[in-house]
Every structure is written in structure tokens, then in C-alpha cells.
Write a protein that holds these residues in place. Structure first.
Motif, PDB file in Angstrom:
ATOM      1  N   ALA A 194      -5.788 -31.208  -7.453  1.00 40.86           N
ATOM      2  CA  ALA A 194      -5.399 -32.173  -8.718  1.00 40.86           C
ATOM      3  C   ALA A 194      -4.917 -33.527  -8.164  1.00 40.86           C
ATOM      4  N   GLU A 195      -4.391 -33.533  -6.994  1.00 44.90           N
ATOM      5  CA  GLU A 195      -3.890 -34.782  -6.668  1.00 44.90           C
ATOM      6  C   GLU A 195      -4.468 -35.036  -5.233  1.00 44.90           C
ATOM      7  N   MET A 196      -4.785 -36.240  -4.822  1.00 48.58           N
ATOM      8  CA  MET A 196      -5.449 -36.263  -3.499  1.00 48.58           C
ATOM      9  C   MET A 196      -4.442 -35.886  -2.260  1.00 48.58           C
ATOM     10  N   PRO A 197      -5.127 -35.564  -1.244  1.00 51.30           N
ATOM     11  CA  PRO A 197      -4.277 -35.262  -0.084  1.00 51.30           C
ATOM     12  C   PRO A 197      -4.219 -36.550   0.857  1.00 51.30           C
ATOM     13  N   SER A 198      -3.468 -37.443   0.373  1.00 51.63           N
ATOM     14  CA  SER A 198      -3.320 -38.704   0.579  1.00 51.63           C
ATOM     15  C   SER A 198      -3.120 -39.208   2.145  1.00 51.63           C
ATOM     16  N   ALA A 199      -2.590 -38.503   2.692  1.00 54.33           N
ATOM     17  CA  ALA A 199      -2.172 -38.875   4.201  1.00 54.33           C
ATOM     18  C   ALA A 199      -3.611 -39.160   5.063  1.00 54.33           C
ATOM     19  N   ALA A 200      -4.573 -38.540   4.565  1.00 48.70           N
ATOM     20  CA  ALA A 200      -5.935 -38.989   5.038  1.00 48.70           C
ATOM     21  C   ALA A 200      -6.419 -40.222   4.448  1.00 48.70           C
ATOM     22  N   ARG A 201      -6.073 -40.700   3.769  1.00 50.96           N
ATOM     23  CA  ARG A 201      -6.853 -41.616   2.750  1.00 50.96           C
ATOM     24  C   ARG A 201      -7.001 -42.963   3.729  1.00 50.96           C
ATOM     25  N   PRO A 202      -6.093 -43.289   4.589  1.00 57.13           N
ATOM     26  CA  PRO A 202      -6.623 -44.873   5.373  1.00 57.13           C
ATOM     27  C   PRO A 202      -7.729 -44.283   6.290  1.00 57.13           C
ATOM     28  N   PHE A 203      -8.130 -43.101   6.539  1.00 53.87           N
ATOM     29  CA  PHE A 203      -9.263 -43.021   7.680  1.00 53.87           C
ATOM     30  C   PHE A 203     -10.578 -43.583   6.898  1.00 53.87           C
ATOM     31  N   THR A 204     -11.182 -44.467   7.799  1.00 58.22           N
ATOM     32  CA  THR A 204     -12.583 -44.829   7.796  1.00 58.22           C
ATOM     33  C   THR A 204     -13.578 -43.986   8.659  1.00 58.22           C
TER      34      THR A 204
END
Length: 368
Positions: A194-204
Motif C-alpha cells: 500500500a505504501e512504498m518500502p521507502s528505505a530503498a528509494r535512494p538506490f539507483t
């Protein structure tokens, strides 16, 4: 655990990092690193130099869903946040009121039998609270909806009429792609978070490539997150997860070889610790987990954690304390506030690593 701090509104990250200036990517965030009560400040791009060969990152592959759908109760507008799909075909949902700024605000839940009109002629009927004593989340059914494929039923509704869940601290709606991490994989059955597992968002992809080239390994797991707008002191509720056999082997091998197992996000901690036995060995497992990681329970597998900055009353802080200890969390959050770090899913991140033990070499008398 509740922190005795207040997070000023201006420290809320209102837009993703890549929208804050020309030439920026999603890795353009800051990285607070804590080893016990020792705190240092970095750019996220320094992560490969802070880890070492043999370390292993546990990453969540859950895809973020367009889980916010407009509805009506009579003539009143509401927003339905679809949280978690149950094994019986029902959905755990949260009803919220539209906010003038385009987000939503909390509303009283229930009662049972409440009928919500949805786009496409569908209806949602509330049946019972998800948890006794809390009426924020309800089990609800969409009569006549078939979930035989990702394009059917509620999943088709979200695909056609949904948008990502967002809260009032963000500046505007964003496309769903903004809420996907580089590790996200579409599930065959259409399930997701439902909501982003956001800790991984900065990875490219560039960052992942550099980490692999330096000998850091990745172990994918899946945990589908529900909505995070919890009431104060509301414990985490059960979530669906899977730790595959290959990842279990990688984690156990890293531990045996002296590498550090670093979970990317509290979701990864919950999944891995749910698959760990009392002996600390991780075994392939899938299903539902109701595990709440607390300082009393402790952690059996995870050595470190990469996570966002959490609200002072968030239940996730108990997990952070289990990994690092209360003194370390108090010190790191004090440093984050003093350093004007940004909070929430588009904000800065916090890397918790074990304290470095002094290395003492012993030499025989004839050593030169």
C-alpha cells in the motif's frame, strides 16, 4: 519507545530528491551513520565506502500499488486506502476524508455495514475492525469482484482509478513510478504494498552496480506493507511476506563468513527475523507474520539497518532500539534534528551499523 523530541514541519521532505534541483537523482539525499552513540554525516553516495566486501544487504522487492481510490458514502466524498488483501478475498481498508490540499486526513471508522460507492459501479462494504479496540482499519468486501487476475476486481480498480497514497506533508501528487524502488518487481498475483518500502528509494542502478563490484551482496525478500497512518501506540498488524531459499542461504553464508547483514528498511527486518529460528539460522518461509521486533525480543540475524527517519511516537522505533540500543537511537535522532535532516519517504536516511570493536594484535616475544 517514544522519543522526547519534536520534528519541525519544515523538516518534512515535500518532494523527491530528484525534483529539488537540476541534475539530481534519487540518491541525492543525506546519510546519517551511527555506530553506537558515535554519529557521522555523509552523502548517500558514500554508502559503498561505508560497507565492505562480504556484507549483505537484504532488500524488499514488493511493488507499490496505486492504493488510494476515491469513493462516496451517500453524497460525502471519501478516499479509500486499500491496505492488505486477506486470504479470504477481503481487503483491510482505511477510510479518510479528502484534504483541501489534495491529500487526506483521518476520519472515524465504521460502522459495520457502511457502504462505499467506488468507480466503475463497484461497492465496498465494511464488515469488521481489523484489530479489537481499534476502528481505523476495517475488513471490507467488494461484492461481486473477482480477483482471478491482476486486472480483475480491486486490483483492476486500483490500476484504472487509483493513485499512490500520500499525506499532507508532501507538496503534490506524484506518478506511481516515483514510489517504486529500484528493487521492485511486479508480483504474478498482482499483490504489492500500500505504501512504498521507502528505505530503498535512494538506490539507483549505478549504486547497486558499484556495491556489487565492491563485493557487497544482495538478498531479496518480499514483505507487502500496509498503510502507515497508524494511531499513536498502535502495534504493527500482520503482513504477508516471503523469504526464498536462495536468500536464506545467502544470509546464512554471510553470517558464517563474518559479513554484516544489513536490512534495507524495517520491512526487511520483519521478514528476515520472521524466518529465523531461535538458533539464528534463516530458513525459507512465506505466509503472514505478526512479529513485532522489540528490545525485549531482540534481533537474531540483522546486524545493521538502513532506514528512514521515523516520527517520535512510531512503533518502528522499538525495532531500531532492538538493533542499536536506546542510547544510540536517542543520540542519532538528536543529531538528525541538529543537522536539519529531512523526514518521511522522500527524506534522508539513517544507517545503523554495529560498533567497531577495538582490534588488538598479540605478538610473540620474538615478533619484530
Amino acid at each position: 519507545m517514544t522519543l522526547a523530541v519534536r520534528v519541525p514541519e519544515e523538516l518534512s521532505a515535500r518532494v523527491p530528491a530528484e525534483q529539488r534541483g537540476p541534475g539530481l537523482d534519487r540518491d541525492a539525499v543525506r546519510l546519517l551513520v551511527s555506530r553506537g552513540t558515535d554519529v557521522t554525516h555523509h552523502a548517500f553516495g558514500e554508502l559503498p565506502r561505508l560497507l565492505r566486501a562480504g556484507d549483505l544487504l537484504v532488500v524488499n522487492t514488493s511493488e507499490t500499488l496505486a492504493a488510494a481510490v476515491d469513493g462516496r458514502i451517500g453524497r460525502a466524498r471519501v478516499v479509500v486506502h486499500f491496505s492488505t488483501r486477506g486470504d479470504d478475498g477481503r481487503w483491510a481498508v482505511e477510510l479518510r476524508d479528502p484534504d483541501p490540499r489534495g491529500a487526506t486526513r483521518a476520519r472515524a471508522g465504521g460502522p459495520a455495514g457502511t457502504d462505499v460507492g467506488l468507480p466503475g459501479g463497484l461497492r465496498l462494504v465494511l464488515e469488521e475492525p481489523l484489530s479489537p479496540g481499534s476502528e481505523r482499519l476495517w475488513w471490507a468486501r467488494v461484492p461481486g469482484a473477482r480477483e482471478s487476475s491482476p486486472a480483475a476486481g480491486v486490483r483492476g480498480l486500483m490500476r484504472e482509478h487509483g493513485r499512490p497514497i500520500r499525506y499532507s506533508y508532501t507538496e503534490r501528487d506524484q506518478p506511481l513510478s516515483v514510489y517504486q524502488t529500484v528493487f521492485a518487481l511486479p508480483a504474478a498475483d498482482g499483490t504489492g504494498s500500500a505504501e512504498m518500502p521507502s528505505a530503498a528509494r535512494p538506490f539507483t542502478l549505478r549504486m547497486v552496480t558499484e556495491l556489487v563490484s565492491r563485493g557487497v551482496q544482495f538478498a531479496p525478500i518480499t514483505l507487502h506493507t500496509g498503510v502507515a497512518s497508524a494511531e499513536a501506540h498502535e502495534p504493527p498488524y500482520p503482513e504477508r511476506f516471503a523469504v526464498p531459499e536462495a536468500s536464506a542461504r545467502l544470509i546464512n553464508a554471510a553470517k558464517a563468513g563474518g559479513g554484516r547483514v544489513v536490512a534495507v528498511g524495517t520491512t526487511a527486518v520483519r521478514a528476515v527475523e520472521s524466518a529465523a529460528g531461535a538458533d539464528g539460522v534463516v530458513r525459507a518461509r512465506e505466509g503472514w507474520t505478526d512479529l513485532v521486533v522489540t528490545p525485549e525480543r531482540g534481533v537474531r540475524v540483522v546486524d545493521g539497518l538502513l532506514t528512514g527517519l521515523h516520527e517520535p511516537e512510531a512503533s518502528h522505533l522499538l525495532m531500531l532500539e532492538a538493533v542499536a540500543g536506546r542510547a544510540a537511537i536517542d543520540r542519532s535522532y538528536e543529531a538528525a534534528l541538529q543537522g536539519l535532516y529531512l523526514w518521511h519517504e522522500f527524506g534522508d536516511v539513517h544507517l545503523i551499523l554495529p560498533e567497531e570493536r577495538p582490534h588488538t594484535e598479540h605478538c610473540a616475544s620474538n615478533c619484530r
